[in-house]
Design a protein around this motif. Structure first.
Motif, mmCIF file in Angstrom:
data_model
loop_
_atom_site.group_PDB
_atom_site.id
_atom_site.type_symbol
_atom_site.label_atom_id
_atom_site.label_comp_id
_atom_site.label_asym_id
_atom_site.label_seq_id
_atom_site.Cartn_x
_atom_site.Cartn_y
_atom_site.Cartn_z
ATOM 1 N N TYR A 90 0.791 -1.237 0.000
ATOM 2 C CA TYR A 90 0.000 0.000 0.000
ATOM 3 C C TYR A 90 0.826 1.290 0.000
ATOM 4 O O TYR A 90 0.254 2.372 -0.126
ATOM 5 N N LEU A 119 -2.944 6.510 6.268
ATOM 6 C CA LEU A 119 -3.943 5.559 6.773
ATOM 7 C C LEU A 119 -4.382 5.920 8.186
ATOM 8 O O LEU A 119 -5.490 5.611 8.600
ATOM 9 N N GLY A 120 -3.484 6.564 8.918
ATOM 10 C CA GLY A 120 -3.700 6.746 10.345
ATOM 11 C C GLY A 120 -3.136 5.538 11.056
ATOM 12 O O GLY A 120 -3.192 4.416 10.543
ATOM 13 N N GLU A 177 -4.102 3.810 13.534
ATOM 14 C CA GLU A 177 -5.049 2.743 13.886
ATOM 15 C C GLU A 177 -5.279 1.791 12.714
ATOM 16 O O GLU A 177 -5.212 0.576 12.863
ATOM 17 N N GLU A 178 -5.550 2.363 11.550
ATOM 18 C CA GLU A 178 -5.808 1.545 10.368
ATOM 19 C C GLU A 178 -4.539 0.792 9.954
ATOM 20 O O GLU A 178 -4.595 -0.388 9.587
ATOM 21 N N PHE A 179 -3.401 1.490 10.022
ATOM 22 C CA PHE A 179 -2.143 0.823 9.673
ATOM 23 C C PHE A 179 -1.932 -0.377 10.590
ATOM 24 O O PHE A 179 -1.636 -1.486 10.144
ATOM 25 N N ARG A 180 -2.103 -0.143 11.875
ATOM 26 C CA ARG A 180 -1.927 -1.216 12.861
ATOM 27 C C ARG A 180 -2.892 -2.369 12.581
ATOM 28 O O ARG A 180 -2.504 -3.532 12.621
ATOM 29 N N ALA A 181 -4.142 -2.043 12.269
ATOM 30 C CA ALA A 181 -5.136 -3.092 12.021
ATOM 31 C C ALA A 181 -4.706 -3.979 10.847
ATOM 32 O O ALA A 181 -4.830 -5.206 10.897
ATOM 33 N N ARG A 182 -4.186 -3.369 9.806
ATOM 34 C CA ARG A 182 -3.757 -4.155 8.643
ATOM 35 C C ARG A 182 -2.560 -5.041 8.995
ATOM 36 O O ARG A 182 -2.467 -6.182 8.545
ATOM 37 N N GLU A 223 -3.780 -7.903 11.239
ATOM 38 C CA GLU A 223 -4.536 -8.896 10.471
ATOM 39 C C GLU A 223 -3.581 -9.869 9.782
ATOM 40 O O GLU A 223 -3.793 -11.086 9.787
#
Lengths: 175, 558
Positions: free
Chosen positions: B240, B258-259, B261-266, B269
């Motif tokens: 990405y 992404l921020g 939070e979103e980066f961490r979530a990806r 996962e």
């Protein structure tokens, strides 16, 4: 287009696949007969019609395409191909790794586009097993690349066991 | 230090053969310039202003005397008998011939060295604390982890064509001597509440045109899982990260966009699927690698030896050097010594072949044959007996390796700049030289106290200007060279980015500008406050006023 040469499972052979949607302005309505590989957008738009052809079918992905979008259909596909518009765009390596590991794709995985001898070793490591080089690059000469390294530090798709676990195994045997 | 086994030797030998063939095909016209470029970069080779620039890795800054002698021999045989230590534990050569690089690689391999991934859009040389293994404030030795990460990252098939370069640092000490938060991944070794070892993982830091401090992505990753966690971060970045704009291609931009939070979530996962990966580190592998970093045969301390204390008390110049260039060691009776590569008349970080040989001899005579490379472009002898310090000092004083200015304004960090580097917008070496001359008075430097002065010749920030207490950046304005000044940057746990004080200056103005900045500090400083502390307390306005003279004098700058 058909019967170009490809590297497949370590050998050069004629290509059985015809790629659809590579040329600008190509008529995507008239799907040719035989084994075809369609872009993700065509697959998504005409999935049922494509499956009804009862002929070998593949889907090819651009670097930004999400492999998850074909995850559920992988058992129906005889080929998944990943395009490398430029060899320096490394996204396709992760696409391959995900297809093999996360989505458990076991069929033929093809790299095509701007790839050459100097990319083959790493491409093979992340799970590709067939390659279509551009016309000006000699596939026969490129075969030597698969032997560039005889050892691999880290586990990847081709061999998930990193060198350090093999080192330990050798020591146990010798010990 | 880590020694290769048969497998490491084989892999490096195969790399040499691979690059020899690639170079041959390029010279034969079988590979185009565009096809060859990423391949040579993955082997540390730039094509530069005058000649190729070639970057040799000193993994996590640990260098053996035998290796240093080989580097000296290589610079004599293939270059101009000197090299330049960079801010990332690399030695840069500026005058090799492309045709000779495969032979240089082969010679490096003889002493278990290489230039793998010292450039290019891949995982670069792993860096760490130059006091690793000897620092009293260390939680555990970071070097085994750095070596394990090095092997994992070397020739990683999935991450050889990233959007942009990727730098990983490992810190294991209470203090941070690695500039951790300005790395793509910063691995901070720590213990969790249960006492287990692992890493706080920072990501998304970087210098360059848009400097950003890294965010904490995960507070604790068990040490066994550090490779898989890095793998997931790199996979998210590889997929990405932007590829359409070189100035927005680093992971820091992705994390910002992404921020966190979103980066961490990806990342999480992806990582969730890697819990049983074979890349999870084993106890056996940790033990195998850690054994290479076992403490050397230190002598027990002797209580009756007063010579060192006497020399400090009686010799002011020696005491001054000890105060700046000698560092605490976790073993009683031992010290670490910085051999300064900051001397007027020589670019920061430059060292001649003869000096390399001398340092190798010193490492054997005053230690266990080991040298460290610091990100501040100096060398360190890590294991000197305190009672040998005076003797060592006398030997290196005449050899110009004892400039007693570590951490002071004379300890300038600088990239090679426009004299040698084709990326640079402006020269840096004349600026560094003018400043070294201006501040040659050691009494003045010691009075001013700790002050990091860092110079980069372009936005790539090889000279770490963003984290200099005073940072100088070369900029190009309509084809002429100007210098932008920042103050208030700092490295360490409290890492911060400097603030631009105003319009940039011509080269000739720079010594005066820096002098005025320091004069402002001296007027305002309270007690033992450092320059950067004063900047933080009073802000940049008083400094601006002094330098720009309320809109006159130097303000005609662009």
């Amino acid at each position: 287009m058909p019967h170009e040469r490809v590297i497949r499972h370590g050998r050069v052979e004629p290509d059985a696949w015809r790629f659809v949607g590579l040329d600008e302005g190509e008529d995507l309505q008239a799907l040719p007969h035989g084994a075809i590989v369609v872009p993700l957008a065509v697959w998504k738009a005409r999935r049922d019609a494509l499956l009804a052809r009862l002929e070998p079918l593949g889907v090819w992905l651009e670097p930004h395409d999400e492999p998850g979008e074909i995850a559920a259909d992988l058992p129906r596909l005889a080929l998944v191909a990943v395009r490398f518009p430029k060899f320096t765009d490394g996204r396709g390596y992760s696409t391959a790794s995900l297809l093999r590991r996360r989505y458990r794709y076991a069929g033929e995985l093809r790299a095509f586009g701007d790839i050459g001898r100097d990319q083959l070793f790493y491409l093979a490591r992340v799970g590709f097993d067939s390659y279509r080089l551009p016309e000006h690059r000699d596939p026969e000469a490129a075969l030597a690349a698969f032997g560039d390294f005889s050892l691999r530090y880290q586990g990847s798709v081709d061999d998930p066991v990193p060198l350090f676990r093999k080192r330990a195994a050798v020591e146990v045997r010798h010990g | 230090m880590y020694r290769y086994d048969e497998h490491d030797r084989k892999i490096i030998a195969e790399r040499v053969a691979q690059f020899r063939d690639q170079t041959r095909r390029f010279l034969a016209g079988e590979l185009s310039e565009d096809e060859f470029r990423p391949l040579r970069l993955q082997n540390g080779l730039y094509i530069q202003r005058h000649a190729p620039m070639y970057r040799i890795a000193v993994p996590y800054g640990v260098l053996g005397s035998r290796q240093l002698r080989k580097l000296a021999a290589i610079t004599r045989r293939y270059d101009r008998s000197y090299g330049h230590f960079t801010t990332r534990h690399n030695l840069q050569l500026n005058w090799p011939r492309l045709e000779d690089i495969p032979d240089i690689l082969a010679e490096l391999a003889e002493v278990e060295m290489h230039s793998v991934q010292t450039s290019g859009n891949d995982v670069r040389n792993i860096t760490t604390d130059h006091f690793a293994g000897i620092a009293a404030d260390e939680i555990a030795d970071p070097r085994p982890y750095a070596e394990i990460v090095r092997q994992w990252a070397s020739f990683h098939p999935e991450f050889a064509y990233l959007p942009r370069k990727f730098k990983i640092a490992v810190n294991a000490s209470a203090e941070d001597r690695t500039v951790l938060k300005l790395h793509d991944i910063g691995l901070e070794l720590r213990r969790n509440d249960a006492g287990e070892l692992g890493f706080r993982v920072h990501a998304g830091g970087g210098m360059g045109r848009t400097p950003i401090l890294a965010e904490v992505i995960r507070d604790f990753v068990p040490w066994r899982h550090v490779l898989t966690y890095c793998e997931s971060i790199l996979r998210v970045y590889n997929r990405y990260g932007r590829r359409d704009n070189i100035w927005k291609a680093r992971i820091k931009i992705l994390v910002k966009t992404l921020g966190v939070e979103e980066f961490r979530a990806r990342v999480e996962e992806d990582w969730a699927e890697l819990q049983d990966s074979q890349n999870v580190i084993t106890d056996a592998e940790y033990a195998r690698v850690a054994a290479h970093f076992a403490p050397p045969a230190y002598e027990p301390p002797s209580d009756d030896d007063q010579a060192f204390a006497y020399a400090v008390a009686s010799d002011r110049a020696f005491a001054r050097w000890v105060g700046r260039n000698v560092h605490a060691h976790k073993r009683p009776g031992y010290a670490a010594v910085t051999l300064s590569l900051k001397r007027a008349g020589t670019p920061p970080g430059d060292i001649t072949a003869d000096e390399m040989d001398l340092v190798a001899d010193l490492a054997d005579r005053y230690g266990f044959g080991e040298v460290r490379v610091t990100h501040e472009q100096n060398l360190v002898l890590p294991d000197v007996r305190e009672r040998d310090l005076h003797d060592l000092w006398q030997r290196i004083r005449g050899a110009r390796l004892a400039t007693p200015t570590v951490g002071l304004v004379g300890d300038i960090i600088s990239c090679p700049g426009g004299d040698l580097c084709s990326l640079a917008n402006a020269k840096t070496l004349p600026i560094a030289e003018a400043l070294l001359q201006r501040f040659e008075d050691l009494d003045y430097q010691h009075d001013v106290g700790e002050l990091d002065l860092n110079i980069s010749g372009c936005m790539n920030s090889c000279g770490h200007h963003h984290v200099g207490h005073i940072g100088i950046l070369g900029v190009d304005k309509n084809g002429s060279e100007w210098y932008q000044v920042t103050i208030g940057g700092r490295q360490g746990r409290e890492a911060a980015l400097g603030h631009v004080i105003g319009p940039s200056f011509a080269a000739a103005q720079m010594p005066e500008v820096v002098e005025k900045l320091i004069a402002t500090y001296l007027e305002h400083r309270v007690d033992a406050e450092r320059f950067v502390d004063t900047v933080e307390r009073i802000g940049i306005a008083p400094f601006k006023t002094r330098v720009y003279g309320a809109g006159k004098e130097l303000a005609r700058a662009a």
